[in-house]
Scaffold this active site. Structure first.
Site, PDB file in Angstrom:
ATOM      1  N   ASP A 287       0.867  -1.171   0.000  1.00 41.79           N
ATOM      2  CA  ASP A 287       0.000   0.000   0.000  1.00 41.79           C
ATOM      3  C   ASP A 287       0.921   1.243   0.000  1.00 41.79           C
ATOM      4  O   ASP A 287       2.143   1.138   0.141  1.00 41.79           O
ATOM      5  CB  ASP A 287      -0.956  -0.005   1.198  1.00 41.79           C
ATOM      6  CG  ASP A 287      -2.173   0.882   0.925  1.00 41.79           C
ATOM      7  OD1 ASP A 287      -2.120   1.708   0.001  1.00 41.79           O
ATOM      8  OD2 ASP A 287      -3.180   0.758   1.645  1.00 41.79           O
TER       9      ASP A 287
HETATM   10  C1  NOJ Z   1      -4.049   3.903   0.087  1.00 39.85           C
HETATM   11  C2  NOJ Z   1      -5.211   2.974   0.227  1.00 39.85           C
HETATM   12  O1  NOJ Z   1      -5.144   2.294   1.470  1.00 39.85           O
HETATM   13  C3  NOJ Z   1      -5.313   1.934  -0.887  1.00 39.85           C
HETATM   14  O2  NOJ Z   1      -6.512   1.250  -0.756  1.00 39.85           O
HETATM   15  C4  NOJ Z   1      -5.178   2.586  -2.224  1.00 39.85           C
HETATM   16  O3  NOJ Z   1      -5.300   1.612  -3.243  1.00 39.85           O
HETATM   17  C5  NOJ Z   1      -3.856   3.304  -2.288  1.00 39.85           C
HETATM   18  N1  NOJ Z   1      -3.800   4.330  -1.265  1.00 39.85           N
HETATM   19  C6  NOJ Z   1      -3.575   3.917  -3.652  1.00 39.85           C
HETATM   20  O4  NOJ Z   1      -4.338   5.032  -3.849  1.00 39.85           O
END
Ligand code: NOJ
Length: 762
Positions: A287
């Site tokens: 993430d």
């Molecule tokens: C953080 C989020 O937790 C995740 O779900 C997302 O795909 C990413 N950012 C990318 O934007």
């Protein structure tokens, strides 16, 4: 000069020698293809493939001057995410395939979560439809639109089981149940990926957030997770595992720790469970900056945490550049191996081959097609149909609903006239102002047939500071600076002149979603005061409840005759809500998560354990039993609950045998009749209870469901088949075991009101 001629010759020789011998389309084939590229790459280029920056603010035509462009030219970027439009993506891809040494195409990702520009209900809402075909269709449409615009990879589905409505991201998941979550994971992945990833309208899915992201302590986003192995395997892991079984191409790590080790450094999770036990063969992406965040988790400096992540089985580093800036040094110092870098780069190259990007790097960016398919009328019509299926009728005393298209309607509340909030959280590609508000939808549906008097009545919340925190990402809440009493007075006057009140209330879209946890999950107090004033007029009220989470609406449930929970239903919300309010569509949604009486009951979920001191069914309180002094154990609305304009009755539960052996199957049948005057759909749910086992087992577990449509007066029989495997579970050592014995079988229209029988299975 001589060197570069030699290099080109070498490259041609290697490519000629590298014709794969494995059968086309097999994993081995793609590995051979990837290896042929890997053989040409420098260490720096291999590490470059593991780097995934965010697009930032690249604008069309300027891509070549951006900082990212320089890195792409140097072979230091594997993919890019959240860049929108076919033109921009073509621009950036051109740099990779024309200006970098090896011309390796980039993979373009995006958070296409519940639709691209045509937005479907938030995941918690779409889960309420319990309709796997429609859910799959929503993902298919999202893939068609996103791929035309150049996206070949979506960070969806999010399959984090959650039992805590304080956590803002319950809105992005499918609720509290592992079985329903697993079915939805499969439907979404099939919708995105189809059966041939190289087609120009299928995209690679990414199941997230592995693992247990939905169980942070106190419902506070990113907080610590601590859970027993048996709970992980029996409850929280199932949807991720189902995603792997459905062939998901990628997995995203979660931010939280598991057993004290953050997911992105957790070798047990990423390699032992995911790859060795479940056989996952795609690539793992972190993430957003999850590797860097392990410094704050207390695991070491950037070099240390980056090495830990690679060793754990992480392949791609989202945004943080820990891999890009430290892996070479770690290799020199012997902290990681060349093989670990090669394995990660290979997996990413394999994905690019599977997507067909090496054959045609522009395959997914088709400006002309994008104009035709993105936000097309056809897609919007389907979104409207799906949205109406996601609404849950929580209460309808005196059949206030459906409304008639006549007379005068008072339309009040902060969500009545707000287009931008309709799409809910995580709808990055949407044009919010193109959504249909409730007011738009009602006006269209009513035309000249009825009069609407609109009065705002209340702001989303009283506190302007809090409101500013949720009026973000292009979703204004249009705060009205007039005194509360003036707004209420205006709404009451409208109500007095009307035959019925539609109160569009609840949360704003960004009151749920990432980093939007709440400790108070009631209707905001100022909105409650408005409802109280409206109730005093004596006019019938329909509360149209907008929410990204289960809310604690005890007062409303006791005082308002009709409540339709509409979540955030997407770009067509206003039309779909009108369809249901006027009875053109009969509501059939069922809750995928329990609604508590108050926040103190949280976490509250249907598949709880019995404890050694259970409260007898139907009781309110007994001393020295597992209960509260001040509130009963009952939820306000149980999992699986949802009313209809018609009435369904269940009868004649039959089982093929009450004593089974080994690998026999059990057939369970039940009759459902539609005894009301509307046609409608009902979700028939089958639960089991394992009565004696080596570990404590839940009092109910969903094991099957079917949504069926019945005309008024019609009766249908539903049959379910249970196999021995369906009754197996993970024991104390996380081994999947069969333990014979007595089981309870329960069937009904929600997790509370069930017809029961018992069987022996030895
Ligand atoms: C953080 C989020 O937790 C995740 O779900 C997302 O795909 C990413 N950012 C990318 O934007």
């Amino acid at each position: 000069m001589r060197n570069s001629i030699l290099f080109v010759l070498l490259l041609m020789v290697m490519l000629a020698c590298s014709k794969p011998t494995a059968e086309k389309g097999t994993n081995a084939y793609y590995i051979q293809k990837a290896d042929s590229v890997l053989a040409l790459m420098t260490l720096e280029e291999k590490i470059g493939q593991l780097n995934l920056p965010a697009a930032g603010d690249i604008t069309t035509g300027q891509a070549s001057n951006s900082n990212i462009a320089e890195k792409i030219r140097e072979g230091k970027v594997g993919g890019l995410f959240n860049l929108k439009s076919a033109e921009k993506i073509r621009d950036v891809q051109r740099i990779a395939v024309e200006e970098s040494r090896l011309k390796i195409p980039l993979i373009f990702g995006m958070d296409v979560i519940h639709g691209y520009e045509t937005i479907f209900p938030i995941p918690l809402g779409i889960a309420s439809s319990w309709d796997m075909e429609l859910i799959q269709k929503s993902a298919r449409i999202a893939a068609i639109e996103a791929s035309a615009d150049g996206i070949s990879w979506t960070f969806s589905p999010m399959t984090d089981v959650s039992r805590d409505p304080r956590w803002g991201r319950v809105s992005e998941g499918n609720g509290e149940d592992p079985f329903l979550g697993a079915a939805i994971a499969k439907a979404m992945i099939t919708g995105y990926q189809g059966d041939d990833l190289s087609l120009d309208n299928t995209i690679m899915a990414c199941v997230k957030h592995f693992a247990l992201y939905g169980a942070p302590e106190a419902g506070r986003d990113y907080h610590t997770v601590d859970m027993s192995r048996q709970r992980m395997f029996n409850e929280y892991f199932l949807p991720y595992k189902a995603a792997v079984e459905a062939g998901v191409g990628t997995v995203m790590t979660s931010f939280n720790d598991i057993d004290g080790i953050p997911a992105s450094a957790n070798q047990w999770l990423m390699t032992e469970v995911l790859r060795n036990q479940w056989g996952f063969d795609g690539f793992v992406v972190t993430d957003y900056t999850a590797i860097n965040e392990m410094i704050d988790h207390g695991l070491g400096d950037l070099q240390q945490v980056s090495a830990l992540a690679l060793k754990a089985g992480v392949d791609m580093d989202m945004v943080g550049e820990g891999f890009l800036t430290t892996l070479e040094k770690s290799l020199e110092e012997g902290k990681i191996t060349q093989k670990q870098i090669d394995d990660a780069a290979r997996r990413i190259l394999v994905a690019k081959f599977k997507l067909g990007l090496f054959e045609d790097p522009y395959r997914y960016a088709n400006v002309e097609k994008s104009k035709q398919v993105v936000f097309s009328q056809e897609h919007r019509n389907i979104a409207r149909e799906i949205a109406a299926q996601s609404f849950v009728l929580l209460k309808n005393d005196g059949n206030v609903l459906p409304l008639q298209k006549k007379g005068t309607i008072a339309l009040v509340g902060p969500m009545a006239d707000n287009r931008e909030n309709m799409t809910g959280t995580w709808s990055v590609a949407a044009n919010f102002e193109k959504s249909v508000s409730l007011k738009d939808g009602l006006e269209k549906a009513l035309g000249e047939k009825a009069r609407i008097i609109h009065a705002r009545g209340a702001n989303v919340v009283e506190d302007p500071e809090l409101e500013s925190r949720v009026s973000i990402f292009g979703k204004p809440t249009y705060r009205d600076e007039r005194p509360e009493a003036v707004m209420i007075q205006e709404a009451v006057a409208a109500a007095r002149n009307a035959d019925v009140i539609i109160a569009a209330m609840g949360e704003a879209a960004e009151m749920s979603g990432e980093a939007s946890s709440r400790t108070d999950i009631e209707l905001p107090a100022n909105q409650r005061r408005l409802l109280q004033a409206l109730k005093a007029t004596g006019k019938p009220i329909v509360l149209v409840l907008f929410t990204g989470r289960p809310l604690a609406i005890k007062w409303e449930a006791e005082n308002i005759p009709s409540i339709l929970n509409v979540w955030f239903a997407g770009s067509e919300a206003g039309d779909a809500i009108s369809d249901v309010l006027f009875g053109d569509v009969n509501p059939s949604g069922k809750l995928p998560a329990t609604f508590p009486q108050n926040v103190g009951q949280v976490p509250i979920y249907y598949n709880q354990k019995n404890t050694g001191r259970p409260l007898p069914e139907g009781e309110w309180f007994q001393k020295f039993r597992s209960n509260y002094l001040d509130v009963s154990n009952d939820p306000l609305y149980p999992f699986g609950f949802g009313l209809s304009y018609t009435e369904f009755n269940y009868s004649n539960l039959q089982i093929s045998s009450n004593s089974l052996k080994g690998d026999q199957s059990l057939i369970i049948s039940i009759e459902i009749s539609n005894d009301g005057k509307y046609d409608g759909a009902e979700v028939v749910q089958l639960y089991i209870r394992d009565l004696v086992a080596s570990i404590t087992r839940p009092v109910k577990e969903l094991k099957a469901f079917e949504k069926l449509f019945l005309k008024s007066g019609e009766k249908k029989k539903v049959e379910f088949e249970l196999k021995q495997k369906d009754l197996m579970f993970y024991d104390q050592d996380a081994k999947f075991v069969w333990e014979p014995g007595e089981f309870e079988i329960m069937v009904g229209g929600n997790s509370r009101d069930l017809i029961k029988t018992k069987i022996d299975w030895n």
